[in-house]
Enzyme design. Structure first.
Site, PDB file in Angstrom:
ATOM      1  N   HIS A   1     -46.301 -15.359  39.319  1.00 50.08           N
ATOM      2  CA  HIS A   1     -47.029 -14.679  38.248  1.00 50.08           C
ATOM      3  C   HIS A   1     -48.447 -14.324  38.710  1.00 50.08           C
ATOM      4  O   HIS A   1     -48.854 -13.152  38.669  1.00 50.08           O
ATOM      5  CB  HIS A   1     -47.081 -15.583  37.012  1.00 50.08           C
ATOM      6  CG  HIS A   1     -47.829 -14.993  35.865  1.00 50.08           C
ATOM      7  ND1 HIS A   1     -47.192 -14.397  34.805  1.00 50.08           N
ATOM      8  CD2 HIS A   1     -49.155 -14.874  35.615  1.00 50.08           C
ATOM      9  CE1 HIS A   1     -48.103 -13.944  33.952  1.00 50.08           C
ATOM     10  NE2 HIS A   1     -49.308 -14.231  34.422  1.00 50.08           N
ATOM     11  N   GLU A   2     -49.176 -15.335  39.164  1.00 50.84           N
ATOM     12  CA  GLU A   2     -50.552 -15.079  39.606  1.00 50.84           C
ATOM     13  C   GLU A   2     -50.540 -14.193  40.853  1.00 50.84           C
ATOM     14  O   GLU A   2     -51.441 -13.371  41.047  1.00 50.84           O
ATOM     15  CB  GLU A   2     -51.295 -16.395  39.856  1.00 50.84           C
ATOM     16  CG  GLU A   2     -51.368 -17.333  38.644  1.00 50.84           C
ATOM     17  CD  GLU A   2     -51.872 -16.682  37.363  1.00 50.84           C
ATOM     18  OE1 GLU A   2     -52.624 -15.686  37.438  1.00 50.84           O
ATOM     19  OE2 GLU A   2     -51.494 -17.160  36.263  1.00 50.84           O
TER      20      GLU A   2
ATOM     21  N   HIS B   1     -50.540 -10.657  39.720  1.00 49.32           N
ATOM     22  CA  HIS B   1     -51.910 -10.234  39.384  1.00 49.32           C
ATOM     23  C   HIS B   1     -52.684  -9.952  40.678  1.00 49.32           C
ATOM     24  O   HIS B   1     -53.438  -8.985  40.771  1.00 49.32           O
ATOM     25  CB  HIS B   1     -52.636 -11.346  38.619  1.00 49.32           C
ATOM     26  CG  HIS B   1     -52.245 -11.474  37.177  1.00 49.32           C
ATOM     27  ND1 HIS B   1     -52.317 -10.434  36.287  1.00 49.32           N
ATOM     28  CD2 HIS B   1     -51.801 -12.541  36.455  1.00 49.32           C
ATOM     29  CE1 HIS B   1     -51.935 -10.860  35.072  1.00 49.32           C
ATOM     30  NE2 HIS B   1     -51.611 -12.128  35.160  1.00 49.32           N
TER      31      HIS B   1
ATOM     32  N   GLU C   1     -50.987  -7.625  33.135  1.00 44.99           N
ATOM     33  CA  GLU C   1     -49.919  -8.589  32.877  1.00 44.99           C
ATOM     34  C   GLU C   1     -48.547  -8.012  33.225  1.00 44.99           C
ATOM     35  O   GLU C   1     -47.630  -8.748  33.579  1.00 44.99           O
ATOM     36  CB  GLU C   1     -49.977  -9.029  31.404  1.00 44.99           C
ATOM     37  CG  GLU C   1     -49.100 -10.217  31.058  1.00 44.99           C
ATOM     38  CD  GLU C   1     -49.583 -11.546  31.646  1.00 44.99           C
ATOM     39  OE1 GLU C   1     -50.644 -11.579  32.294  1.00 44.99           O
ATOM     40  OE2 GLU C   1     -48.870 -12.545  31.472  1.00 44.99           O
TER      41      GLU C   1
HETATM   42 ZN    ZN Z   1     -51.036 -13.355  33.584  1.00 45.66          ZN
END
Ligand code: ZN
Length: 514
Positions: A276-277, A280, A308
């Site tokens: 997830h990170e 980003h 996101e």
């Molecule tokens: Zn996030």
């Protein structure tokens, strides 16, 4: 396509303007470094001094952003027709510089400094209160942050036909109103609830006992790093560290910091957090930060919803898919020894696609995740409106978890103290998480149409073409287009919830034998 229009138009005023903004952006990036350090390595004894540092720096940053010279140069550039030729990057940058300047000049420096100080202190109090599961300990700090946020919203102004909350939401998802979010969330809530009821009542839950097998943190860390490298994250321009609440800070050109967290009995939580990170981080590394627009709005991300969409795309659409695990399971076995060697690809894929209403947002599965977001959106909107008081927050939280997810919240640590956001004053931020899921699903359908053999590529651990698609269609544009425009340019359609529902049908139902 409008890319044939002039992109490098400049003038003496424009060069001076962007030089001033670059300096302000550099000051902002120092604030990013202080924030990262506070979350990772700063001893707790440094909290008071850090709050002071954050406050002083926020004021200096704000002074630079609102320097009257910026306003003068901006006005001069706006009246220069050559700079504003339709469709040019320079014209888009001036539009965004105007937006940022108008917003910044509406908020007094004292309030900016106070928000930074109080947010830094409140974050530290939240950490202690969460550890002790003691909401009463956090309530005064939260009351302060809500009050300061409301004052900021009043300075920014209520948009026509809107409400106070919109002024806060607009900082994260420009030109979006709470009523519009509500109009998307209400039908989505119905569809998700019906989907979850169908799966949990009519499906057979997949086996997932092996997901809690003990895997040492060191092994999980090297596995996570190997996955990030394969996805294309550049470790010469980034790092991966450990925090309570994982985050990504694209603090400066060439310097993107990711954090994750580890539990020995939950390797999937660390992996999904890391991916997830990492999503980003890939976006941050793909933004045009070091070109002619360095330090200007055009080099930044367009909205948190789009940000996101990048994290959720890698975390869920890639990271929970069978093709990904065809590659990742043998890799995991290399790092984890024999711990998962008896688990088949089908078993792993099914276990990554469960549907179980639970207490913690960041650990929740794809079908239930957006319900967590909807609860927070409703509560923070009521707080800003004054319809809900801080002291009634835990009760309202627990009641909604019972009503919507059917779970009993045993304590505030697993209830309204679980997320860091409100302690920072990040109110109006949560709905962008669900927008990100919707954008990600819609992008994913288009990507799979345009890269028909993507599954085969992922099964070989090849993600370069996928990353290149995202670089071309999303990352490189920075803030040139609005989030809605970017979505339409990339997918040919306005944002819709249908792709997300189709994705859940395809992914989750097979895992439940449906
Ligand atoms: Zn996030």
């Amino acid at each position: 396509m409008t890319t044939a229009a002039p992109t490098q138009t400049t003038s003496k005023d424009y060069a001076q303007l962007t030089a001033l903004l670059r300096e302000a952006s550099t000051i902002g990036s120092i604030g990013g470094l202080l924030g990262w350090d506070q979350e990772t390595y700063m001893p707790s004894g440094g909290a008071r001094a850090r709050a002071e540092q954050a406050s002083v720096l926020a004021r200096i940053h704000h002074d630079r952003l609102t320097d009257p010279r910026v306003g003068e140069l901006l006005a001069a550039c706006e009246s220069d027709t050559a700079l504003n030729a339709g469709g040019s990057e320079t014209a888009a940058n001036l539009r965004e510089i105007r937006r940022d300047y108008d917003q910044a000049t509406k908020v007094p420096g004292d309030l900016v400094a106070e928000l930074a100080r109080a947010g830094s202190e409140a974050q530290d109090i939240w950490k202690q209160a969460r550890a002790k599961s003691d909401f009463a300990m956090f309530a005064p700090a939260l009351t302060t942050m809500l009050e300061l946020s409301r004052r900021k919203a009043e300075c920014l102004g209520i948009p026509e036909g809107g409400e106070l909350y919109d002024a806060l939401l607009d900082q994260y998802e420009p030109d979006t109103k709470a009523a519009e979010i509500e109009a998307v969330f209400n039908p989505l809530r119905e569809r998700l609830s019906a989907f979850i009821a169908d799966v949990t009542e009519n499906g057979v839950p997949p086996r997932d006992d092996f997901m809690s097998r003990n895997i040492p943190v060191g092994q999980q860390h090297t596995f996570g790093q190997a996955v990030l490298e394969a996805l294309g994250f550049d470790f010469t321009a980034g790092r991966l560290d450990v925090t309570t609440h994982p985050f990504c800070s694209g603090m400066a050109p060439g310097d993107t910091r990711l954090t994750t967290r580890y539990a020995e009995d939950n390797f999937a939580d660390a992996l999904t957090s890391t991916m997830h990170e990492g999503g980003h981080g890939l976006y941050e590394q793909g933004l045009p930060k070091s070109g002619p627009h360095a330090g200007t709005p055009l080099a930044g991300s367009v909205s948190l919803g789009i940000h996101e969409s990048q994290s959720r795309l890698w975390e869920n659409f890639v990271g929970r898919s069978a093709p990904f695990w065809k590659w990742a399971l043998p890799l995991a076995n290399k790092h984890f020894g024999s711990t998962l060697s008896d688990v088949s690809l089908d078993q792993m894929t099914a276990a990554m696609n469960t549907c179980t209403p639970s207490l913690i947002r960041v650990e929740s599965d794809e079908p239930t995740y957006n319900l967590h977001v909807m609860i927070r959106f409703g509560l923070e909107r009521a707080l800003v409106r004054g319809d809900l008081s801080i002291k009634d927050l835990p009760g309202a939280w627990n009641e909604q978890y019972k009503n919507l997810l059917g779970v009993d919240v045993p304590d505030d640590r697993r209830g309204c103290l679980q997320d860091v956001h409100w302690s920072f004053g990040l109110i109006g931020y949560f709905p962008t998480y669900s927008l990100g899921n919707l954008y990600a699903a819609q992008l994913w359908e288009t990507i799979n149409e345009q890269i028909p053999d993507l599954d085969d590529q992922m099964a070989r651990g090849e993600f370069a073409q996928l990353l290149s698609w995202l670089r071309t269609n999303i990352h490189q544009h920075g803030r040139r287009y609005t989030a809605g425009e970017l979505c339409e340019r990339a997918t040919g359609k306005p944002l819709s919830a249908d792709p997300l529902m189709r994705h859940l049908e395809r992914r989750v139902k097979p895992a439940y034998g449906m």
